[in-house]
Motif scaffolding. Structure first.
Motif, PDB file in Angstrom:
ATOM      1  N   ARG A   9     -69.243 -70.884 -21.411  1.00  0.00           N
ATOM      2  CA  ARG A   9     -67.936 -70.280 -21.603  1.00  0.00           C
ATOM      3  C   ARG A   9     -68.040 -68.762 -21.515  1.00  0.00           C
ATOM      4  N   LEU A  10     -69.048 -68.206 -22.110  1.00  0.00           N
ATOM      5  CA  LEU A  10     -69.258 -66.764 -22.069  1.00  0.00           C
ATOM      6  C   LEU A  10     -69.549 -66.306 -20.649  1.00  0.00           C
ATOM      7  N   ALA A  11     -70.361 -67.040 -19.921  1.00  0.00           N
ATOM      8  CA  ALA A  11     -70.681 -66.684 -18.538  1.00  0.00           C
ATOM      9  C   ALA A  11     -69.442 -66.734 -17.666  1.00  0.00           C
ATOM     10  N   VAL A  12     -68.630 -67.758 -17.829  1.00  0.00           N
ATOM     11  CA  VAL A  12     -67.416 -67.885 -17.029  1.00  0.00           C
ATOM     12  C   VAL A  12     -66.440 -66.764 -17.359  1.00  0.00           C
ATOM     13  N   ALA A  13     -66.291 -66.432 -18.641  1.00  0.00           N
ATOM     14  CA  ALA A  13     -65.387 -65.341 -19.030  1.00  0.00           C
ATOM     15  C   ALA A  13     -65.846 -64.028 -18.421  1.00  0.00           C
ATOM     16  N   ALA A  14     -67.122 -63.747 -18.515  1.00  0.00           N
ATOM     17  CA  ALA A  14     -67.656 -62.490 -17.977  1.00  0.00           C
ATOM     18  C   ALA A  14     -67.503 -62.438 -16.464  1.00  0.00           C
ATOM     19  N   ALA A  15     -67.813 -63.520 -15.792  1.00  0.00           N
ATOM     20  CA  ALA A  15     -67.705 -63.548 -14.338  1.00  0.00           C
ATOM     21  C   ALA A  15     -66.254 -63.438 -13.889  1.00  0.00           C
ATOM     22  N   GLY A  16     -65.358 -64.066 -14.634  1.00  0.00           N
ATOM     23  CA  GLY A  16     -63.933 -63.989 -14.293  1.00  0.00           C
ATOM     24  C   GLY A  16     -63.393 -62.585 -14.410  1.00  0.00           C
ATOM     25  N   VAL A  17     -63.712 -61.918 -15.493  1.00  0.00           N
ATOM     26  CA  VAL A  17     -63.277 -60.531 -15.672  1.00  0.00           C
ATOM     27  C   VAL A  17     -63.853 -59.664 -14.570  1.00  0.00           C
ATOM     28  N   PRO A  44     -75.118 -57.111  -8.273  1.00  0.00           N
ATOM     29  CA  PRO A  44     -75.425 -57.255  -9.697  1.00  0.00           C
ATOM     30  C   PRO A  44     -74.598 -58.348 -10.381  1.00  0.00           C
ATOM     31  N   PHE A  45     -73.302 -58.466 -10.032  1.00  0.00           N
ATOM     32  CA  PHE A  45     -72.477 -59.492 -10.658  1.00  0.00           C
ATOM     33  C   PHE A  45     -72.829 -60.881 -10.141  1.00  0.00           C
ATOM     34  N   SER A  46     -73.182 -60.985  -8.882  1.00  0.00           N
ATOM     35  CA  SER A  46     -73.618 -62.263  -8.343  1.00  0.00           C
ATOM     36  C   SER A  46     -74.903 -62.711  -9.030  1.00  0.00           C
ATOM     37  N   ASP A  47     -75.845 -61.787  -9.154  1.00  0.00           N
ATOM     38  CA  ASP A  47     -77.107 -62.099  -9.839  1.00  0.00           C
ATOM     39  C   ASP A  47     -76.849 -62.491 -11.293  1.00  0.00           C
ATOM     40  N   PHE A  48     -75.929 -61.766 -11.947  1.00  0.00           N
ATOM     41  CA  PHE A  48     -75.598 -62.062 -13.337  1.00  0.00           C
ATOM     42  C   PHE A  48     -75.002 -63.454 -13.470  1.00  0.00           C
ATOM     43  N   THR A  49     -74.045 -63.780 -12.599  1.00  0.00           N
ATOM     44  CA  THR A  49     -73.393 -65.082 -12.667  1.00  0.00           C
ATOM     45  C   THR A  49     -74.412 -66.204 -12.503  1.00  0.00           C
ATOM     46  N   LEU A  59     -79.501 -68.961 -25.245  1.00  0.00           N
ATOM     47  CA  LEU A  59     -78.799 -67.701 -25.469  1.00  0.00           C
ATOM     48  C   LEU A  59     -79.695 -66.477 -25.312  1.00  0.00           C
ATOM     49  N   THR A  60     -80.985 -66.643 -25.489  1.00  0.00           N
ATOM     50  CA  THR A  60     -81.903 -65.527 -25.262  1.00  0.00           C
ATOM     51  C   THR A  60     -81.897 -65.143 -23.788  1.00  0.00           C
ATOM     52  N   LYS A  61     -81.917 -66.136 -22.910  1.00  0.00           N
ATOM     53  CA  LYS A  61     -81.861 -65.857 -21.474  1.00  0.00           C
ATOM     54  C   LYS A  61     -80.513 -65.257 -21.087  1.00  0.00           C
ATOM     55  N   PHE A  62     -79.454 -65.700 -21.754  1.00  0.00           N
ATOM     56  CA  PHE A  62     -78.140 -65.115 -21.477  1.00  0.00           C
ATOM     57  C   PHE A  62     -78.141 -63.638 -21.872  1.00  0.00           C
ATOM     58  N   ASN A  63     -78.711 -63.328 -23.015  1.00  0.00           N
ATOM     59  CA  ASN A  63     -78.811 -61.926 -23.440  1.00  0.00           C
ATOM     60  C   ASN A  63     -79.612 -61.112 -22.428  1.00  0.00           C
ATOM     61  N   ASP A  64     -80.668 -61.706 -21.889  1.00  0.00           N
ATOM     62  CA  ASP A  64     -81.456 -61.023 -20.860  1.00  0.00           C
ATOM     63  C   ASP A  64     -80.613 -60.758 -19.612  1.00  0.00           C
ATOM     64  N   ALA A  65     -79.782 -61.722 -19.236  1.00  0.00           N
ATOM     65  CA  ALA A  65     -78.930 -61.565 -18.047  1.00  0.00           C
ATOM     66  C   ALA A  65     -77.913 -60.445 -18.249  1.00  0.00           C
ATOM     67  N   THR A  66     -77.311 -60.365 -19.428  1.00  0.00           N
ATOM     68  CA  THR A  66     -76.333 -59.293 -19.666  1.00  0.00           C
ATOM     69  C   THR A  66     -77.026 -57.935 -19.714  1.00  0.00           C
ATOM     70  N   ALA A  67     -78.225 -57.884 -20.270  1.00  0.00           N
ATOM     71  CA  ALA A  67     -78.975 -56.622 -20.304  1.00  0.00           C
ATOM     72  C   ALA A  67     -79.324 -56.154 -18.896  1.00  0.00           C
ATOM     73  N   LYS A  68     -79.700 -57.088 -18.026  1.00  0.00           N
ATOM     74  CA  LYS A  68     -80.021 -56.721 -16.646  1.00  0.00           C
ATOM     75  C   LYS A  68     -78.779 -56.237 -15.917  1.00  0.00           C
ATOM     76  N   PHE A  95     -71.159 -54.673 -21.163  1.00  0.00           N
ATOM     77  CA  PHE A  95     -72.093 -55.791 -21.049  1.00  0.00           C
ATOM     78  C   PHE A  95     -73.325 -55.580 -21.918  1.00  0.00           C
ATOM     79  N   GLU A  96     -73.742 -54.342 -22.056  1.00  0.00           N
ATOM     80  CA  GLU A  96     -74.904 -54.023 -22.873  1.00  0.00           C
ATOM     81  C   GLU A  96     -74.665 -54.376 -24.345  1.00  0.00           C
ATOM     82  N   SER A  97     -73.408 -54.299 -24.763  1.00  0.00           N
ATOM     83  CA  SER A  97     -73.082 -54.556 -26.171  1.00  0.00           C
ATOM     84  C   SER A  97     -73.106 -56.037 -26.532  1.00  0.00           C
ATOM     85  N   VAL A  98     -73.184 -56.901 -25.535  1.00  0.00           N
ATOM     86  CA  VAL A  98     -73.196 -58.343 -25.803  1.00  0.00           C
ATOM     87  C   VAL A  98     -74.611 -58.777 -26.152  1.00  0.00           C
ATOM     88  N   LYS A  99     -74.809 -59.072 -27.393  1.00  0.00           N
ATOM     89  CA  LYS A  99     -76.092 -59.586 -27.875  1.00  0.00           C
ATOM     90  C   LYS A  99     -75.760 -60.744 -28.809  1.00  0.00           C
TER      91      LYS A  99
END
Length: 131
Positions: A9-17, A44-49, A59-68, A95-99
């Motif tokens: 859900r978080l990934a879809v929201a971020a990618a949609g925005v 960068p957004f394609s890689d993130f998605t 969720l640790t990997k998700f945090n890594d993706a948002t940091a990248k 995106f950096e603030s999402v942890k």
């Protein structure tokens, strides 16, 4: 199941925005026309998605993706000037603030809402800077 659903859900929201805002930002011209018209942020957004979707349940990997993504946007901001650089930096900061604490997956819903709001505000600034 909840952990995977929250991460997705978080990934879809971020990618949609990102998709909506970056599409809006591509329309204008400015002193940063290369940054604005070449959609330099699409990779960068394609890689993130891709990374965020693959991180479902971790969720640790998700945090890594948002940091990248934040780091990639900051690097792009370094190639821009003025308002475009500021807007890209603001988007990176969003995106950096999402942890998300992997021990508190319920916080993912709150993080998705916060990210959506912050990213939309930063994206609006980017669209205005590229207009």
């Amino acid at each position: 199941m909840f952990r995977a659903l929250s991460s997705r859900r978080l990934a879809v929201a971020a990618a949609g925005v990102a998709l909506i805002s970056m599409t809006a930002a591509c329309g204008g011209s400015s002193s940063n026309s290369a940054v604005c018209t070449e959609a330099a942020w699409s990779k960068p957004f394609s890689d993130f998605t891709t990374a965020a979707t693959a991180s479902a349940g971790d969720l640790t990997k998700f945090n890594d993706a948002t940091a990248k993504l934040a780091a990639d946007l900051k690097a792009l901001a370094a190639t821009a000037d003025g308002e475009v650089a500021t807007a890209l930096t603001d988007l990176a900061t969003s995106f950096e603030s999402v942890k998300i604490d992997p021990n508190d997956p319920a916080a993912a819903a709150t993080a998705a809402t916060s990210l959506s709001t912050k990213a939309q505000e930063a994206s609006t600034k980017l669209a205005e800077a590229c207009a």
